[in-house]
Design an enzyme around this catalytic site. Structure first.
Site, mmCIF file in Angstrom:
data_model
loop_
_atom_site.group_PDB
_atom_site.id
_atom_site.type_symbol
_atom_site.label_atom_id
_atom_site.label_comp_id
_atom_site.label_asym_id
_atom_site.label_seq_id
_atom_site.Cartn_x
_atom_site.Cartn_y
_atom_site.Cartn_z
ATOM 1 N N ASP A 40 31.458 119.693 -29.313
ATOM 2 C CA ASP A 40 31.167 119.835 -30.603
ATOM 3 C C ASP A 40 29.534 119.622 -30.985
ATOM 4 O OD1 ASP A 40 31.124 117.207 -29.671
ATOM 5 O OD2 ASP A 40 32.902 116.588 -30.975
ATOM 6 N N ASN A 50 39.770 106.899 -34.942
ATOM 7 C CA ASN A 50 40.958 107.281 -35.997
ATOM 8 C C ASN A 50 41.830 108.278 -35.136
ATOM 9 O OD1 ASN A 50 39.224 109.637 -35.727
ATOM 10 N ND2 ASN A 50 38.938 109.741 -38.038
ATOM 11 N N HIS A 93 40.598 110.930 -33.484
ATOM 12 C CA HIS A 93 40.186 112.271 -33.344
ATOM 13 C C HIS A 93 39.716 112.772 -31.871
ATOM 14 C CE1 HIS A 93 35.858 110.913 -34.445
ATOM 15 N NE2 HIS A 93 35.813 111.150 -33.144
ATOM 16 N N GLU A 102 39.426 115.837 -37.003
ATOM 17 C CA GLU A 102 39.702 114.696 -37.882
ATOM 18 C C GLU A 102 41.045 114.768 -38.203
ATOM 19 O OE1 GLU A 102 37.577 112.510 -37.517
ATOM 20 O OE2 GLU A 102 35.771 112.904 -38.613
HETATM 21 C C1 F6R Z 1 31.799 113.747 -28.927
HETATM 22 C C2 F6R Z 1 33.197 113.856 -29.571
HETATM 23 C C3 F6R Z 1 34.045 112.752 -30.204
HETATM 24 C C4 F6R Z 1 33.699 111.400 -29.480
HETATM 25 C C5 F6R Z 1 34.375 110.330 -30.159
HETATM 26 C C6 F6R Z 1 34.337 108.787 -29.368
HETATM 27 O O1 F6R Z 1 31.376 114.785 -28.391
HETATM 28 O O2 F6R Z 1 33.558 114.897 -29.452
HETATM 29 O O3 F6R Z 1 35.236 112.995 -30.419
HETATM 30 O O4 F6R Z 1 34.102 111.473 -28.083
HETATM 31 O O5 F6R Z 1 33.770 110.066 -31.374
HETATM 32 O O6 F6R Z 1 32.925 108.501 -29.618
HETATM 33 P P1 F6R Z 1 32.314 107.316 -28.666
HETATM 34 O O7 F6R Z 1 32.303 107.614 -27.354
HETATM 35 O O8 F6R Z 1 30.834 107.252 -28.986
HETATM 36 O O9 F6R Z 1 33.158 105.993 -28.875
#
Ligand code: F6R
Length: 241
Positions: free
Chosen positions: A67, A136, A138, A143
Site C-alpha cells: 500500500d 482494528n 486491518h 479497513e
Molecule cells: C503497512 C500496512 C498496515 C500495517 C498495520 C500495522 O504497509 O499495510 O496494515 O501493517 O497498520 O502497522 P504497524 O506495524 O506500524 O503497527
C-alpha cells in the site's frame, strides 16, 4: 495456520527475517510482497545485516508493496516509498526497477489501482506476502467494512488508523486520509502469507483474527481460509489467546 509464539519484538523480527531470507534464496522468480510500519522494520534490519555480511543477494528479487498513502509524493519522508528506501531498499543490492509500490502521487485512483492489480497478476503474483496487523484488524489498508473488497482499491482510512499512524507525523492533521491498497483477494492470492504481530495493542485484533468469526469487520479473519499462513507473534500480542 501456524502460529509461532516468541518472547519479544526482536525474536519475532529475527524469525521473520529467516523466513523472508529463505524465500529470497529459494524463489527469486516470484515477487516478495512487502509491508511498511513499525512491525516489519526489525526484520528488514536483519535482512540488511545479512546482505552486508554477504549472506543474501537481492539482485534477482522483485518486490510488491501492499500500500501507499494517496496524495503524497515519493520524496515525502512519510511516504511508504521513502520508508522502504530507508529501511531496506537503500541498503541492499535490489534494482530500483524491480521494486513496486502504488504511486501515491497520482490522483487517478481507478487507474492507479487497476494498473497495480494488473501488474501483480501479469507478472506471476506474489510468492510470499509479509503482513502487519492493524489494531482494528486491518491488513494492508483493508479497513473494517461491510464487505471484503477483492482487488486493489482506494480506501478512506479509519479514524482509529489515523490515530494509530499519527505517531509517524508531526500533527494528526498531516496523516493522509486516503490510501491505495492491495485488496483482500490480491492478498489471498499470494502463495504464502507471513503475518507479524508485536505488542499488547495488537492482542485484541490477533485473537479475533485467529479465533473469531470470518467477517469483513475484522479483515484479517479472512486469513483463516488461506492454505499457507504463518503467524509470528510475541507474548504480549498473544496475551488474549
Ligand atoms: C503497512 C500496512 C498496515 C500495517 C498495520 C500495522 O504497509 O499495510 O496494515 O501493517 O497498520 O502497522 P504497524 O506495524 O506500524 O503497527
Amino acid at each position: 495456520m501456524r502460529v509461532y509464539r516468541v518472547k519479544d519484538y526482536d525474536e519475532m523480527s529475527k524469525k521473520a527475517a529467516t523466513i523472508l531470507a529463505a524465500q529470497i534464496v529459494s524463489g527469486p522468480e516470484k515477487a516478495l510482497g512487502l509491508a511498511t510500519g513499525s512491525t516489519p522494520a526489525g526484520a528488514y534490519r536483519y535482512l540488511c545485516k545479512w546482505y552486508q555480511e554477504g549472506i543474501l543477494d537481492f539482485s534477482e528479487i522483485r518486490t510488491m508493496n501492499l500500500d501507499e498513502y494517496r496524495g503524497i509524493s515519493r520524496e515525502d519522508s512519510q511516504s511508504y516509498y521513502h520508508f522502504m528506501k530507508e529501511n531496506l531498499f537503500g541498503h541492499v543490492n535490489i534494482k530500483e526497477e524491480n521494486t513496486f509500490i502504488p504511486d501515491g502521487e497520482r490522483e487517478d485512483a481507478d487507474a492507479v489501482c487497476r494498473e497495480y492489480e494488473a501488474l501483480i497478476q501479469s507478472t506471476g503474483g506474489v510468492g510470499l506476502q509479509l503482513l502487519g496487523l492493524g489494531r482494528n484488524g486491518h491488513i494492508g489498508f483493508n479497513e473494517p467494512s461491510d464487505s471484503f473488497i477483492k482487488e486493489c482499491h482506494c480506501v478512506s482510512l479509519a479514524l482509529s488508523t489515523i490515530e494509530a499512524n499519527k505517531r509517524f507525523f508531526e500533527n494528526a492533521e498531516d496523516v493522509p486520509r486516503q490510501a491505495y491498497t492491495m485488496g483482500i483477494g490480491t492478498i489471498m492470492s499470494a502463495e504464502k502469507i507471513l503475518l507479524l504481530a508485536s505488542g499488547e495493542e495488537k492482542a485484541d485484533a490477533l485473537s479475533r483474527m485467529i479465533g473469531g468469526p470470518i467477517t469483513p469487520r475484522v479483515p484479517a479473519s479472512i486469513l483463516q481460509l488461506h492454505r499457507d499462513v504463518t503467524v509470528i507473534a510475541d507474548e504480549a500480542a498473544l496475551s488474549k489467546i
